[in-house]
Design a protein around this motif. Structure first.
Motif, PDB file in Angstrom:
ATOM      1  N   VAL A  96      69.603 -22.031 -91.797  1.00 16.61           N
ATOM      2  CA  VAL A  96      69.168 -23.387 -91.451  1.00 16.61           C
ATOM      3  C   VAL A  96      70.339 -24.197 -90.903  1.00 16.61           C
ATOM      4  O   VAL A  96      70.202 -24.918 -89.909  1.00 16.61           O
ATOM      5  CB  VAL A  96      68.552 -24.089 -92.680  1.00 16.61           C
ATOM      6  CG1 VAL A  96      68.255 -25.559 -92.370  1.00 16.61           C
ATOM      7  CG2 VAL A  96      67.274 -23.383 -93.115  1.00 16.61           C
ATOM      8  N   LEU A  97      71.499 -24.075 -91.538  1.00 12.81           N
ATOM      9  CA  LEU A  97      72.671 -24.808 -91.057  1.00 12.81           C
ATOM     10  C   LEU A  97      73.037 -24.386 -89.634  1.00 12.81           C
ATOM     11  O   LEU A  97      73.424 -25.224 -88.802  1.00 12.81           O
ATOM     12  CB  LEU A  97      73.857 -24.567 -91.994  1.00 12.81           C
ATOM     13  CG  LEU A  97      73.739 -25.161 -93.405  1.00 12.81           C
ATOM     14  CD1 LEU A  97      74.944 -24.759 -94.252  1.00 12.81           C
ATOM     15  CD2 LEU A  97      73.625 -26.679 -93.345  1.00 12.81           C
ATOM     16  N   GLY A  98      72.912 -23.092 -89.351  1.00 13.57           N
ATOM     17  CA  GLY A  98      73.214 -22.617 -88.002  1.00 13.57           C
ATOM     18  C   GLY A  98      72.242 -23.153 -86.970  1.00 13.57           C
ATOM     19  O   GLY A  98      72.635 -23.557 -85.872  1.00 13.57           O
ATOM     20  N   ALA A  99      70.947 -23.163 -87.318  1.00 13.54           N
ATOM     21  CA  ALA A  99      69.938 -23.680 -86.388  1.00 13.54           C
ATOM     22  C   ALA A  99      70.119 -25.170 -86.152  1.00 13.54           C
ATOM     23  O   ALA A  99      70.027 -25.654 -85.019  1.00 13.54           O
ATOM     24  CB  ALA A  99      68.540 -23.389 -86.934  1.00 13.54           C
ATOM     25  N   TYR A 100      70.390 -25.908 -87.228  1.00 11.41           N
ATOM     26  CA  TYR A 100      70.606 -27.353 -87.092  1.00 11.41           C
ATOM     27  C   TYR A 100      71.887 -27.634 -86.312  1.00 11.41           C
ATOM     28  O   TYR A 100      71.939 -28.543 -85.477  1.00 11.41           O
ATOM     29  CB  TYR A 100      70.671 -27.975 -88.482  1.00 11.41           C
ATOM     30  CG  TYR A 100      70.989 -29.450 -88.502  1.00 11.41           C
ATOM     31  CD1 TYR A 100      70.255 -30.351 -87.741  1.00 11.41           C
ATOM     32  CD2 TYR A 100      72.021 -29.948 -89.302  1.00 11.41           C
ATOM     33  CE1 TYR A 100      70.535 -31.713 -87.771  1.00 11.41           C
ATOM     34  CE2 TYR A 100      72.311 -31.306 -89.340  1.00 11.41           C
ATOM     35  CZ  TYR A 100      71.569 -32.182 -88.567  1.00 11.41           C
ATOM     36  OH  TYR A 100      71.862 -33.519 -88.589  1.00 11.41           O
ATOM     37  N   GLY A 101      72.912 -26.825 -86.569  1.00  9.84           N
ATOM     38  CA  GLY A 101      74.179 -27.033 -85.874  1.00  9.84           C
ATOM     39  C   GLY A 101      74.082 -26.833 -84.375  1.00  9.84           C
ATOM     40  O   GLY A 101      74.836 -27.454 -83.616  1.00  9.84           O
ATOM     41  N   SER A 102      73.151 -25.975 -83.926  1.00 14.02           N
ATOM     42  CA  SER A 102      73.021 -25.755 -82.484  1.00 14.02           C
ATOM     43  C   SER A 102      72.586 -27.024 -81.767  1.00 14.02           C
ATOM     44  O   SER A 102      72.912 -27.229 -80.599  1.00 14.02           O
ATOM     45  CB  SER A 102      72.016 -24.628 -82.212  1.00 14.02           C
ATOM     46  OG  SER A 102      70.714 -25.006 -82.605  1.00 14.02           O
ATOM     47  N   PHE A 103      71.851 -27.900 -82.449  1.00 19.91           N
ATOM     48  CA  PHE A 103      71.455 -29.172 -81.847  1.00 19.91           C
ATOM     49  C   PHE A 103      72.668 -30.085 -81.657  1.00 19.91           C
ATOM     50  O   PHE A 103      72.746 -30.834 -80.685  1.00 19.91           O
ATOM     51  CB  PHE A 103      70.417 -29.875 -82.724  1.00 19.91           C
ATOM     52  CG  PHE A 103      69.025 -29.330 -82.581  1.00 19.91           C
ATOM     53  CD1 PHE A 103      68.075 -29.990 -81.819  1.00 19.91           C
ATOM     54  CD2 PHE A 103      68.658 -28.161 -83.210  1.00 19.91           C
ATOM     55  CE1 PHE A 103      66.785 -29.497 -81.694  1.00 19.91           C
ATOM     56  CE2 PHE A 103      67.376 -27.659 -83.104  1.00 19.91           C
ATOM     57  CZ  PHE A 103      66.443 -28.317 -82.343  1.00 19.91           C
ATOM     58  N   GLU A 104      73.591 -30.041 -82.595  1.00 17.59           N
ATOM     59  CA  GLU A 104      74.756 -30.913 -82.524  1.00 17.59           C
ATOM     60  C   GLU A 104      75.849 -30.350 -81.624  1.00 17.59           C
ATOM     61  O   GLU A 104      76.593 -31.100 -81.008  1.00 17.59           O
ATOM     62  CB  GLU A 104      75.318 -31.137 -83.923  1.00 17.59           C
ATOM     63  CG  GLU A 104      74.414 -31.949 -84.837  1.00 17.59           C
ATOM     64  CD  GLU A 104      75.069 -32.231 -86.176  1.00 17.59           C
ATOM     65  OE1 GLU A 104      75.716 -31.312 -86.719  1.00 17.59           O
ATOM     66  OE2 GLU A 104      74.946 -33.367 -86.664  1.00 17.59           O
TER      67      GLU A 104
END
Length: 243
Positions: A96-104
């Motif tokens: 989840v952190l990786g997927a969310y981080g791709s937005f940032e």
């Protein structure tokens, strides 16, 4: 169950001819009083009936089918220990952190889906709340069964709220922004596309304009402070200037 031995067509035909021969012999004995011509007529009739019986196909009998072997019983799934589920929870948390981080990290994602930071949307609020809860319960070492169970439950909630927030952001795009903010996002996306096909100084100019737009959007609260996206853009600008 014992299988039946099939009777061949040759054996069946032989048996029929045996019956015909016996019938013919009996007919000859009975036809003696009729004389020679009578005996020939009776014999021909018996042989004709015998030929008809031999050439008439028998009704097929259903083949004896052996009972199929029973299917093997399904093996029960192994029950994971609390430690194993805690370890798997860490893996899911990282996903989840990786997927969310791709937005940032990716300026294009940041500009296309700013609704991921719309704190007036219930889906976004729920995600950020569960993100904070899972982060507080996470530990580097196994925390014991009670705390591990709480962490696993928090990660399950995080995965669910992330899926809902991701769908909301992608379906909304810039639709929830004001006209000015949406226009700035679209303009910055076009500049990014131009930069991909430009070279050296022209590429650096486009990227500088994108960086300025992202900073203004962050100041207006449209997107969070994009430290990672800014770092990515600055690296690309430096490489374009040095090329």
């Amino acid at each position: 169950m014992q299988e039946r031995v099939p009777v061949t067509s040759t054996a069946r035909s032989g048996a029929k001819w045996g019956v015909v021969a016996v019938a013919a012999l009996a007919a000859l004995l009975l036809a003696r009083p009729l004389g020679g011509i009578g005996m020939l007529v009776v014999l021909a009739a018996v042989l004709g009936i015998g030929l008809l019986a031999v050439n008439t196909p028998e009704l097929s009998r259903p083949a004896t089918v052996k009972n199929p072997d029973p299917l093997p019983a399904a093996k029960p799934r192994p029950v994971l220990s609390v430690r194993d589920r805690w370890q798997r929870g860490i893996e899911h948390h990282n996903q989840v952190l990786g997927a969310y981080g791709s937005f940032e990290l990716d300026p294009k994602m940041l500009l296309q889906y700013p609704a991921l930071w719309d704190l007036s949307a219930p889906q976004v609020i729920a995600f950020h709340d569960s993100l904070e809860t899972a982060g507080e319960l996470r530990s580097d070492e196994f925390p014991g069964e009670a705390m591990a169970e709480k962490y696993v439950a928090a990660v399950n909630e995080l995965r669910s709220t992330w899926a809902a927030a991701d769908r909301f952001a992608r379906s909304t795009g810039t639709g929830a922004l004001s006209a000015d903010d949406a226009r700035d996002c679209r303009r910055a996306l076009k500049l990014l596309n131009h930069a991909e096909s430009a070279e050296n100084a022209e590429r650096a100019t486009y990227l500088q304009q994108v960086l300025g737009t992202v900073d203004r959007l962050a100041e207006r609260g449209v997107v969070p402070r994009p430290d990672r996206a800014r770092a990515s853009l600055q690296t690309k600008i430096r490489r374009a200037i040095e090329a």
